[in-house]
Design a protein around this motif. Sequence first.
Motif, PDB file in Angstrom:
ATOM      1  N   GLY A  37      -3.394  -4.021  -5.208  1.00 55.62           N
ATOM      2  CA  GLY A  37      -2.779  -4.410  -3.908  1.00 55.62           C
ATOM      3  C   GLY A  37      -1.314  -4.337  -3.515  1.00 55.62           C
ATOM      4  N   PHE A  38      -0.419  -4.461  -4.436  1.00 56.09           N
ATOM      5  CA  PHE A  38       0.896  -4.046  -4.144  1.00 56.09           C
ATOM      6  C   PHE A  38       1.301  -2.960  -4.019  1.00 56.09           C
ATOM      7  CE2 PHE A  38       5.179  -2.959  -5.926  1.00 56.09           C
ATOM      8  CZ  PHE A  38       5.947  -3.933  -5.181  1.00 56.09           C
ATOM      9  N   ILE A  39       0.814  -1.833  -4.787  1.00 53.85           N
ATOM     10  CA  ILE A  39       0.949  -0.375  -4.622  1.00 53.85           C
ATOM     11  C   ILE A  39       0.358   0.008  -3.231  1.00 53.85           C
ATOM     12  CG2 ILE A  39       0.346   1.840  -5.442  1.00 53.85           C
ATOM     13  CD1 ILE A  39       0.484   0.605  -8.203  1.00 53.85           C
ATOM     14  N   PHE A  40      -0.826  -0.505  -2.907  1.00 55.34           N
ATOM     15  CA  PHE A  40      -1.777   0.065  -1.807  1.00 55.34           C
ATOM     16  C   PHE A  40      -0.850  -0.215  -0.389  1.00 55.34           C
ATOM     17  CE2 PHE A  40      -4.727  -0.120   1.174  1.00 55.34           C
ATOM     18  CZ  PHE A  40      -5.625   1.265   0.926  1.00 55.34           C
ATOM     19  N   VAL A  41      -0.401  -1.419  -0.454  1.00 55.05           N
ATOM     20  CA  VAL A  41       0.141  -2.137   1.029  1.00 55.05           C
ATOM     21  C   VAL A  41       1.421  -1.590   1.150  1.00 55.05           C
ATOM     22  CG1 VAL A  41       0.564  -4.181   2.159  1.00 55.05           C
ATOM     23  CG2 VAL A  41      -1.578  -4.104   0.968  1.00 55.05           C
ATOM     24  N   ALA A  42       2.380  -1.694  -0.203  1.00 53.48           N
ATOM     25  CA  ALA A  42       3.674  -1.480  -0.229  1.00 53.48           C
ATOM     26  C   ALA A  42       3.946   0.328   0.219  1.00 53.48           C
ATOM     27  CB  ALA A  42       4.259  -1.294  -1.666  1.00 53.48           C
ATOM     28  N   PHE A  43       3.098   1.122  -0.209  1.00 48.96           N
ATOM     29  CA  PHE A  43       2.907   2.600   0.013  1.00 48.96           C
ATOM     30  C   PHE A  43       2.731   2.609   1.711  1.00 48.96           C
ATOM     31  CE2 PHE A  43       1.137   6.740   0.301  1.00 48.96           C
ATOM     32  CZ  PHE A  43       2.161   7.292  -0.359  1.00 48.96           C
ATOM     33  N   LEU A  44       1.671   2.016   2.159  1.00 49.87           N
ATOM     34  CA  LEU A  44       1.243   2.247   3.475  1.00 49.87           C
ATOM     35  C   LEU A  44       2.577   1.853   4.302  1.00 49.87           C
ATOM     36  CD1 LEU A  44      -2.459   1.328   3.453  1.00 49.87           C
ATOM     37  CD2 LEU A  44      -1.491   3.675   3.535  1.00 49.87           C
ATOM     38  N   PHE A  45       3.006   0.523   3.937  1.00 52.43           N
ATOM     39  CA  PHE A  45       4.007  -0.039   5.073  1.00 52.43           C
ATOM     40  C   PHE A  45       5.353   0.697   4.953  1.00 52.43           C
ATOM     41  CE2 PHE A  45       7.095  -3.455   6.044  1.00 52.43           C
ATOM     42  CZ  PHE A  45       6.478  -3.904   7.248  1.00 52.43           C
ATOM     43  N   PHE A  46       5.625   1.566   3.755  1.00 52.86           N
ATOM     44  CA  PHE A  46       6.920   2.233   3.689  1.00 52.86           C
ATOM     45  C   PHE A  46       6.541   3.487   4.531  1.00 52.86           C
ATOM     46  CE2 PHE A  46       9.404   5.680   1.974  1.00 52.86           C
ATOM     47  CZ  PHE A  46      10.593   4.965   1.870  1.00 52.86           C
ATOM     48  N   ILE A  47       5.596   3.892   4.494  1.00 47.97           N
ATOM     49  CA  ILE A  47       5.346   5.173   5.579  1.00 47.97           C
ATOM     50  C   ILE A  47       5.273   4.632   7.182  1.00 47.97           C
ATOM     51  CG2 ILE A  47       3.301   6.775   6.404  1.00 47.97           C
ATOM     52  CD1 ILE A  47       2.309   7.042   3.370  1.00 47.97           C
ATOM     53  N   LEU A  48       4.720   3.527   7.267  1.00 51.02           N
ATOM     54  CA  LEU A  48       4.779   3.026   8.757  1.00 51.02           C
ATOM     55  C   LEU A  48       6.116   2.777   9.177  1.00 51.02           C
ATOM     56  CD1 LEU A  48       2.920   1.896  11.133  1.00 51.02           C
ATOM     57  CD2 LEU A  48       3.073  -0.272   9.960  1.00 51.02           C
ATOM     58  N   ILE A  49       6.925   2.141   8.587  1.00 54.79           N
ATOM     59  CA  ILE A  49       8.326   1.695   9.161  1.00 54.79           C
ATOM     60  C   ILE A  49       9.197   2.898   9.080  1.00 54.79           C
ATOM     61  CG2 ILE A  49       8.101  -0.737   8.436  1.00 54.79           C
ATOM     62  CD1 ILE A  49       9.652  -0.379   6.028  1.00 54.79           C
ATOM     63  N   THR A  50       8.975   3.974   8.131  1.00 51.88           N
ATOM     64  CA  THR A  50       9.826   4.942   8.075  1.00 51.88           C
ATOM     65  C   THR A  50       9.450   5.944   9.400  1.00 51.88           C
ATOM     66  OG1 THR A  50       9.469   5.142   5.728  1.00 51.88           O
ATOM     67  CG2 THR A  50      10.454   7.159   6.922  1.00 51.88           C
ATOM     68  N   LYS A  51       8.340   5.866   9.753  1.00 53.61           N
ATOM     69  CA  LYS A  51       8.003   7.123  10.708  1.00 53.61           C
ATOM     70  C   LYS A  51       8.230   6.133  12.274  1.00 53.61           C
ATOM     71  CE  LYS A  51       4.431   9.320  10.788  1.00 53.61           C
ATOM     72  NZ  LYS A  51       5.028  10.843  10.626  1.00 53.61           N
ATOM     73  N   THR A  52       8.214   4.950  12.123  1.00 51.34           N
ATOM     74  CA  THR A  52       8.425   4.096  13.163  1.00 51.34           C
ATOM     75  C   THR A  52       9.729   3.474  13.649  1.00 51.34           C
ATOM     76  OG1 THR A  52       7.430   2.201  12.489  1.00 51.34           O
ATOM     77  CG2 THR A  52       5.971   3.668  13.591  1.00 51.34           C
ATOM     78  N   THR A  53      10.798   3.445  12.705  1.00 48.92           N
ATOM     79  CA  THR A  53      11.873   2.852  12.677  1.00 48.92           C
ATOM     80  C   THR A  53      12.963   3.952  12.070  1.00 48.92           C
ATOM     81  OG1 THR A  53      12.153   1.757  10.709  1.00 48.92           O
ATOM     82  CG2 THR A  53      10.972   0.613  12.634  1.00 48.92           C
ATOM     83  N   ASP A  54      14.201   3.455  12.420  1.00 46.71           N
ATOM     84  CA  ASP A  54      15.447   4.189  11.831  1.00 46.71           C
ATOM     85  C   ASP A  54      16.208   3.066  11.031  1.00 46.71           C
ATOM     86  OD1 ASP A  54      15.166   6.385  13.384  1.00 46.71           O
ATOM     87  OD2 ASP A  54      16.112   5.453  15.200  1.00 46.71           O
ATOM     88  N   MET A  55      15.384   2.402  10.190  1.00 48.65           N
ATOM     89  CA  MET A  55      16.071   1.507   9.273  1.00 48.65           C
ATOM     90  C   MET A  55      16.475   2.198   8.147  1.00 48.65           C
ATOM     91  SD  MET A  55      14.160  -1.970   7.670  1.00 48.65           S
ATOM     92  CE  MET A  55      13.538  -2.506   9.312  1.00 48.65           C
ATOM     93  N   ILE A  56      17.770   1.713   7.459  1.00 47.19           N
ATOM     94  CA  ILE A  56      18.241   2.486   6.216  1.00 47.19           C
ATOM     95  C   ILE A  56      17.152   2.360   5.197  1.00 47.19           C
ATOM     96  CG2 ILE A  56      20.505   2.003   6.950  1.00 47.19           C
ATOM     97  CD1 ILE A  56      20.584  -0.481   5.109  1.00 47.19           C
ATOM     98  N   TYR A  57      17.347   3.154   4.189  1.00 46.77           N
ATOM     99  CA  TYR A  57      16.342   3.103   3.020  1.00 46.77           C
ATOM    100  C   TYR A  57      16.414   1.806   2.257  1.00 46.77           C
ATOM    101  CZ  TYR A  57      14.828   4.498  -1.601  1.00 46.77           C
ATOM    102  OH  TYR A  57      13.743   4.216  -2.909  1.00 46.77           O
ATOM    103  N   ASP A  58      17.526   1.154   1.982  1.00 50.56           N
ATOM    104  CA  ASP A  58      17.351  -0.219   1.281  1.00 50.56           C
ATOM    105  C   ASP A  58      16.675  -1.140   2.016  1.00 50.56           C
ATOM    106  OD1 ASP A  58      18.983   0.793  -0.717  1.00 50.56           O
ATOM    107  OD2 ASP A  58      20.757  -0.072  -0.244  1.00 50.56           O
ATOM    108  N   GLY A  59      16.748  -1.300   3.272  1.00 50.07           N
ATOM    109  CA  GLY A  59      16.033  -2.114   4.022  1.00 50.07           C
ATOM    110  C   GLY A  59      14.440  -1.971   4.327  1.00 50.07           C
ATOM    111  N   ARG A  60      14.220  -0.593   4.353  1.00 50.00           N
ATOM    112  CA  ARG A  60      12.785  -0.234   4.319  1.00 50.00           C
ATOM    113  C   ARG A  60      12.139  -0.476   2.849  1.00 50.00           C
ATOM    114  NH1 ARG A  60      12.888   5.695   4.912  1.00 50.00           N
ATOM    115  NH2 ARG A  60      15.158   5.633   4.829  1.00 50.00           N
TER     116      ARG A  60
END
Length: 575
Positions: free
Chosen positions: A329-352
Amino acid sequence: MAYILGAEQVPKLFLKFLVLFVITFCNGAVDPTSPGSAEFALGEFQNVSLKANTSLGAHLPSIPPNISFIIVQMHTHYLNVTVSISELPATNSSKTGDGSGLFYRLGEGQNKLTWYMESLNLKKVSGLAAALPYTENDPVPGGCNLEFSLETDPNIYLKYNIYETVLQFAPANVGYGRGKPEPTCDVSTDEDSRWRLQYDIHQYFIPENDLSENTFLQHLQKMTDVKQIRLNSKKIATLTSRDKTLMLFSTIPGQGVIYNIIVWDPVLNTSTAYIPAHTYACTFDGTVNSCYLLGKISSKIFFTLTALLGLFVCFLGHRFFKVELFFVGFIFVAFLFFILITKTTDMIYDGRLWLSAVAGVVGGGMLVLFWWRFGSVVFCMLFVGLTFGFMLSSIILFTPLGELIFFRDDIGFWVLFSCIMVVVAAVNIIWSKVLSIIACGILGSYAVVIGIYSYMYTSMSYITLNVLKRLLSRNFRKAYTKVPFQDFDYVIIAIWVFLAFSGILLQFHLQKQQPDFPPNPYEVWIQDRQRRSTNILDPSHHVPPLRERIQKKFTQLGNIFQKEQPAGERTPLLM
């Protein structure tokens, strides 16, 4: 008077030598920026060392009459050097870079040439320089340039971002002799024009985890001459004159890569090499994106913790089923969430990264909670199967199969990728126990590989990184994703295989006499609760409710801060 008479007795030859020596010494002392000189041999690389803010004149004597043009070039590790035909560099006759050069067309009767290399750096620059000769039958690289500053530009241009490295070059022209007119580029497209030429794109990987200058200069020489290029490098693609003079490659930060292009004339069966270009996809003289500081602290912490959890899952995941579910569950959700916030925000890498970690913890906890409450093996194995299917899809498309032209199209790539995931998930539901153990072994051991990558480069990390890049960048589908396989990668593969097989075998041994899956945790809790409430012989029957136990603990904690009462008579007084 005696001095003059003594001087007159000196032999005239010695006096002339003395005068020349004094003049040379004085000129060097008065004008330290005047260029030095060195004699070069055609077709041979020579070590060149330039002091800060100095230049060097390279002299080529005795050029054979059958040589039609010469390509002069100089290469350094990362510092820029200007290569020029004239002592004072001009825009249309000079080139600056860490690997740059010029095309020089020889005139009739010309048998020598002088070219210049200039350093504007504040420190000493070392590199390799050469002048490579070609005949009138050899193609002219960059001879039909319309995009870059030089009239004839044999250079290769590289630029990169975190996803892909872009390679560009100018089209070549057919060869021509001394004193003959230059063939036109776009008047006709028949076999007598430059449209018959073909371009072979070659790629060469410098040894992994080696950023030294000596290693770079040693391997660069393998990518300059046509014969050496074909012998040592990997041909990635062949382009015709009707294709775009542009290619994309997967960016590999910290990994030295040398590119070169061989232009081939199929009519005359002659070839010419462009000037090689190299990149490490990082910088050597800065703190941002430094080649020496590629591993971020946040990445090391995140992937180290993930690797430790993965190591536990590799050997004991199915036995401790809740830990396996949390990991998946950790891998599944973290991977999808990282893709989501990377494509929708300009947040720095550490924050993402840390937001994705928090989301992953929540996702893993929710999957464990769902299992605890409902005990649905099918639902939980669906998540395990999808995650395992993602891993298998990534492995299959990481092989040469993924380099087929068909998979450069997003539809073909993602259809096959999704089909593999769905099939694995379906099979995982049917043979849940077996595939659960196999998934624990492979996913857990790969987490260890990713943990190693956060400290040392390994190509195995790009099994999943290439998929992540394709999800985040629309242009990445056009990129060639070949990565180096060197000694350290084979060690990592051996570690991965050993961990996976030993983990799978151990778990099959531990689960030999055990049920396929643990019972529903919620039903077990209900049964224990009923048993404690009805069986007065059970010691747990006399345990107070949870609320009363918590209140008692707080009361005991508060008594610590109360002042102890003085000891006194504790028995009733006798009347």
